[in-house]
Design a protein around this motif. Structure first.
Motif, PDB file in Angstrom:
ATOM      1  N   SER A 260      39.676  30.366  43.737  1.00 41.70           N
ATOM      2  CA  SER A 260      38.822  31.281  44.487  1.00 41.70           C
ATOM      3  C   SER A 260      39.119  32.747  44.201  1.00 41.70           C
ATOM      4  O   SER A 260      38.397  33.641  44.647  1.00 41.70           O
ATOM      5  CB  SER A 260      38.969  31.027  45.990  1.00 41.70           C
ATOM      6  N   ILE A 261      40.191  33.012  43.440  1.00 39.53           N
ATOM      7  CA  ILE A 261      40.596  34.400  43.187  1.00 39.53           C
ATOM      8  C   ILE A 261      39.772  34.996  42.048  1.00 39.53           C
ATOM      9  O   ILE A 261      39.704  34.430  40.947  1.00 39.53           O
ATOM     10  CB  ILE A 261      42.092  34.482  42.855  1.00 39.53           C
ATOM     11  N   LEU A 262      39.149  36.129  42.312  1.00 43.73           N
ATOM     12  CA  LEU A 262      38.356  36.826  41.294  1.00 43.73           C
ATOM     13  C   LEU A 262      39.251  37.692  40.413  1.00 43.73           C
ATOM     14  O   LEU A 262      39.185  37.633  39.191  1.00 43.73           O
ATOM     15  CB  LEU A 262      37.284  37.695  41.955  1.00 43.73           C
ATOM     16  N   TYR A 263      40.068  38.520  41.059  1.00 47.12           N
ATOM     17  CA  TYR A 263      40.979  39.376  40.303  1.00 47.12           C
ATOM     18  C   TYR A 263      42.051  39.953  41.223  1.00 47.12           C
ATOM     19  O   TYR A 263      41.959  39.880  42.454  1.00 47.12           O
ATOM     20  CB  TYR A 263      40.226  40.505  39.592  1.00 47.12           C
ATOM     21  N   PHE A 264      43.090  40.504  40.601  1.00 48.76           N
ATOM     22  CA  PHE A 264      44.166  41.196  41.298  1.00 48.76           C
ATOM     23  C   PHE A 264      44.098  42.670  40.927  1.00 48.76           C
ATOM     24  O   PHE A 264      43.902  43.008  39.754  1.00 48.76           O
ATOM     25  CB  PHE A 264      45.532  40.647  40.890  1.00 48.76           C
ATOM     26  N   GLU A 265      44.317  43.523  41.907  1.00 52.59           N
ATOM     27  CA  GLU A 265      44.264  44.964  41.672  1.00 52.59           C
ATOM     28  C   GLU A 265      45.544  45.619  42.198  1.00 52.59           C
ATOM     29  O   GLU A 265      45.905  45.456  43.371  1.00 52.59           O
ATOM     30  CB  GLU A 265      43.053  45.577  42.379  1.00 52.59           C
ATOM     31  N   ALA A 266      46.257  46.348  41.338  1.00 47.71           N
ATOM     32  CA  ALA A 266      47.474  47.037  41.747  1.00 47.71           C
ATOM     33  C   ALA A 266      47.119  48.223  42.636  1.00 47.71           C
ATOM     34  O   ALA A 266      46.164  48.963  42.372  1.00 47.71           O
ATOM     35  CB  ALA A 266      48.247  47.516  40.526  1.00 47.71           C
TER      36      ALA A 266
ATOM     37  N   ASN B 205      46.324  44.037  45.653  1.00 46.06           N
ATOM     38  CA  ASN B 205      45.147  43.597  46.403  1.00 46.06           C
ATOM     39  C   ASN B 205      44.593  42.351  45.722  1.00 46.06           C
ATOM     40  O   ASN B 205      44.191  42.400  44.560  1.00 46.06           O
ATOM     41  CB  ASN B 205      44.100  44.712  46.429  1.00 46.06           C
ATOM     42  N   ILE B 206      44.610  41.226  46.435  1.00 51.41           N
ATOM     43  CA  ILE B 206      44.058  39.975  45.901  1.00 51.41           C
ATOM     44  C   ILE B 206      42.607  39.879  46.350  1.00 51.41           C
ATOM     45  O   ILE B 206      42.321  39.778  47.545  1.00 51.41           O
ATOM     46  CB  ILE B 206      44.842  38.755  46.415  1.00 51.41           C
TER      47      ILE B 206
ATOM     48  N   LEU C 259      46.127  42.066  51.025  1.00 55.72           N
ATOM     49  CA  LEU C 259      47.031  43.064  50.458  1.00 55.72           C
ATOM     50  C   LEU C 259      48.458  42.567  50.634  1.00 55.72           C
ATOM     51  O   LEU C 259      48.904  42.317  51.756  1.00 55.72           O
ATOM     52  CB  LEU C 259      46.840  44.403  51.167  1.00 55.72           C
ATOM     53  N   VAL C 260      49.180  42.404  49.525  1.00 49.83           N
ATOM     54  CA  VAL C 260      50.523  41.840  49.573  1.00 49.83           C
ATOM     55  C   VAL C 260      51.506  42.748  48.855  1.00 49.83           C
ATOM     56  O   VAL C 260      51.150  43.507  47.962  1.00 49.83           O
ATOM     57  CB  VAL C 260      50.571  40.430  48.938  1.00 49.83           C
ATOM     58  N   TYR C 261      52.763  42.645  49.277  1.00 52.13           N
ATOM     59  CA  TYR C 261      53.822  43.447  48.673  1.00 52.13           C
ATOM     60  C   TYR C 261      54.338  42.702  47.447  1.00 52.13           C
ATOM     61  O   TYR C 261      55.097  41.745  47.557  1.00 52.13           O
ATOM     62  CB  TYR C 261      54.949  43.668  49.684  1.00 52.13           C
ATOM     63  N   LYS C 262      53.909  43.138  46.273  1.00 55.13           N
ATOM     64  CA  LYS C 262      54.259  42.446  45.037  1.00 55.13           C
ATOM     65  C   LYS C 262      53.997  43.373  43.862  1.00 55.13           C
ATOM     66  O   LYS C 262      53.077  44.189  43.899  1.00 55.13           O
ATOM     67  CB  LYS C 262      53.402  41.179  44.888  1.00 55.13           C
TER      68      LYS C 262
END
Length: 236
Positions: A151-157, A163-164, A172-175
């Motif tokens: 279901s994930i389209l993209y990840f954005e730093a 931002n998933i 928004l996750v700390y990674k």
């Protein structure tokens, strides 16, 4: 307990940080240093979980010092100049404290650090791909959220966060992107320092952009050849 080191060439600044740390129950000050060389000497024999590091120091700045420390050494930068903020996040910066540092702002940074170390200690290791290979669990705020890879389209730093962007919404996750990239299935591709895309949702490549739905994401020069090589293999 999170062990700390403070480095600043101004004794009053060191004293202030020492006072702030003493008021946070889960922080423990192990060492005070007044220049980069003291830090390097101390870390040859000891380790700390976290460094509070002044940026403007004589002979070697905090940014320069960060380049010779272990790659994963967590750092919170302190400085009187806000112009260093974005640069600091590129050098293991968990946060950026602008002088004069109030206890309220310090406590916010401490809470962020506590969340960071709690996340590292989560029992599920996603580097082992035989465990829950079709999904990931992420800590978003006070919640732990399950997200299916499909279901994930993209990840954005976003600075020190990621931002998933998924079909069901954003998290928004700390990674750090580099850590995340190593954990993802093969259908995810890095196209930019700030973007990893799910190639299953990639619709078009227009000039130096990838189109996913109505969103155009930039492809940087450093990742363009890898993307074009993948496209060539699939070309009919």
């Amino acid at each position: 307990m999170i062990s700390c080191l403070v480095v600043d060439d101004e004794p009053n600044a060191v004293k202030l940080m020492e006072d702030h740390i003493s008021k946070i129950p889960f922080l423990q000050l192990k060492q005070k240093c007044f220049d980069a060389f003291e830090v390097m000497e101390y870390l040859r024999k000891e380790t700390v979980d976290l460094i509070f590091m002044d940026i403007e120091m004589p002979e070697m700045s905090g940014m320069e010092l960060a380049t010779v420390l272990p790659k994963n050494q967590p750092i919170i930068y302190t400085t009187a100049y806000s112009a260093y903020a974005l640069e600091g996040y590129e050098f293991n910066g968990l946060d950026y404290l602008l002088k004069p540092i109030t206890f309220k702002r310090f406590a916010q940074a401490a809470t962020k650090v506590q969340d960071y170390f709690a996340l590292l200690k989560q029992p599920v290791d996603f580097n082992t791909h035989d465990v829950l290979a079709d999904c990931m669990f992420v800590k978003s705020g006070k919640q732990v959220v399950k997200i299916n890879y499909e279901s994930i389209l993209y990840f954005e730093a976003n600075k020190e966060y990621v931002n998933i962007v998924a079909a069901e919404g954003h998290s928004l996750v700390y990674k750090r992107m580099k850590q995340l990239e190593m954990q993802l299935p093969v259908n995810f591709m890095r196209i930019h320092n700030s973007y990893i895309v799910n190639i299953n949702f990639m619709q078009k490549i227009i000039d130096n952009h990838v189109l996913i739905g109505d969103t155009k994401l930039p492809v940087s020069a450093g990742y363009r050849d890898k993307l074009l090589s993948f496209i060539d293999k699939k070309m009919m």
